[in-house]
Design a protein around this motif. Sequence first.
Motif, PDB file in Angstrom:
ATOM      1  N   ILE A  71       0.943  -1.315  -0.174  1.00  0.00           N
ATOM      2  CA  ILE A  71       0.139   0.446  -0.610  1.00  0.00           C
ATOM      3  C   ILE A  71       1.059   1.294   0.020  1.00  0.00           C
ATOM      4  O   ILE A  71       0.177   1.954  -0.929  1.00  0.00           O
ATOM      5  N   LEU A  72       2.116   1.132   0.864  1.00  0.00           N
ATOM      6  CA  LEU A  72       3.009   2.529   1.046  1.00  0.00           C
ATOM      7  C   LEU A  72       3.043   2.550  -1.017  1.00  0.00           C
ATOM      8  O   LEU A  72       3.566   3.601  -1.141  1.00  0.00           O
ATOM      9  N   ILE A  73       3.774   1.556  -0.992  1.00  0.00           N
ATOM     10  CA  ILE A  73       4.391   1.914  -2.456  1.00  0.00           C
ATOM     11  C   ILE A  73       3.695   1.971  -3.178  1.00  0.00           C
ATOM     12  O   ILE A  73       3.825   3.089  -4.216  1.00  0.00           O
ATOM     13  N   ILE A  74       2.370   1.727  -3.782  1.00  0.00           N
ATOM     14  CA  ILE A  74       1.276   2.021  -4.302  1.00  0.00           C
ATOM     15  C   ILE A  74       0.821   3.706  -4.158  1.00  0.00           C
ATOM     16  O   ILE A  74       1.259   4.660  -5.146  1.00  0.00           O
ATOM     17  N   SER A  75       1.101   3.867  -2.791  1.00  0.00           N
ATOM     18  CA  SER A  75       1.332   5.250  -2.711  1.00  0.00           C
ATOM     19  C   SER A  75       1.954   6.311  -3.634  1.00  0.00           C
ATOM     20  O   SER A  75       2.015   7.206  -3.759  1.00  0.00           O
ATOM     21  N   ALA A  76       2.703   6.168  -2.701  1.00  0.00           N
ATOM     22  CA  ALA A  76       3.828   6.574  -3.476  1.00  0.00           C
ATOM     23  C   ALA A  76       4.530   6.559  -4.260  1.00  0.00           C
ATOM     24  O   ALA A  76       4.502   8.054  -5.372  1.00  0.00           O
ATOM     25  N   LEU A  77       4.060   5.951  -5.429  1.00  0.00           N
ATOM     26  CA  LEU A  77       4.181   5.532  -7.032  1.00  0.00           C
ATOM     27  C   LEU A  77       3.038   6.234  -7.405  1.00  0.00           C
ATOM     28  O   LEU A  77       3.161   7.268  -8.855  1.00  0.00           O
ATOM     29  N   ASP A  78       1.644   6.747  -6.818  1.00  0.00           N
ATOM     30  CA  ASP A  78       0.819   7.276  -7.079  1.00  0.00           C
ATOM     31  C   ASP A  78       1.012   8.891  -6.609  1.00  0.00           C
ATOM     32  O   ASP A  78       0.684   9.651  -8.062  1.00  0.00           O
ATOM     33  N   GLN A  79       1.318   9.429  -6.447  1.00  0.00           N
ATOM     34  CA  GLN A  79       2.080  10.472  -5.097  1.00  0.00           C
ATOM     35  C   GLN A  79       3.364  11.194  -6.875  1.00  0.00           C
ATOM     36  O   GLN A  79       3.288  12.037  -7.202  1.00  0.00           O
TER      37      GLN A  79
END
Length: 87
Positions: A75-83
Amino acid sequence: FVFCGIIAVFNVGLTLVIGYFCRLNLEEMMLSCNATLGGPASAAAMCVSKGWSRLVLPGILVGLWGYVIGTPIGILIISALDQWARR
């Protein structure tokens, strides 16, 4: 499919190298690979089918810890990639 294959090969390779230096036996290393890739249900099934009754509980626990640790990291990786993508 290719991406999943790369992840699986890297997982097995890293497990074998670390397991070798930690002096783990092959059954434990293969069970941990199965638990990390397939989850606790497939780890338990592998133990039962191979006759490794002493490894059923550790296999289930490794699979569950994979869910507990891997889900927040994903979830953290997806959030960072989304940002990063929104820039």
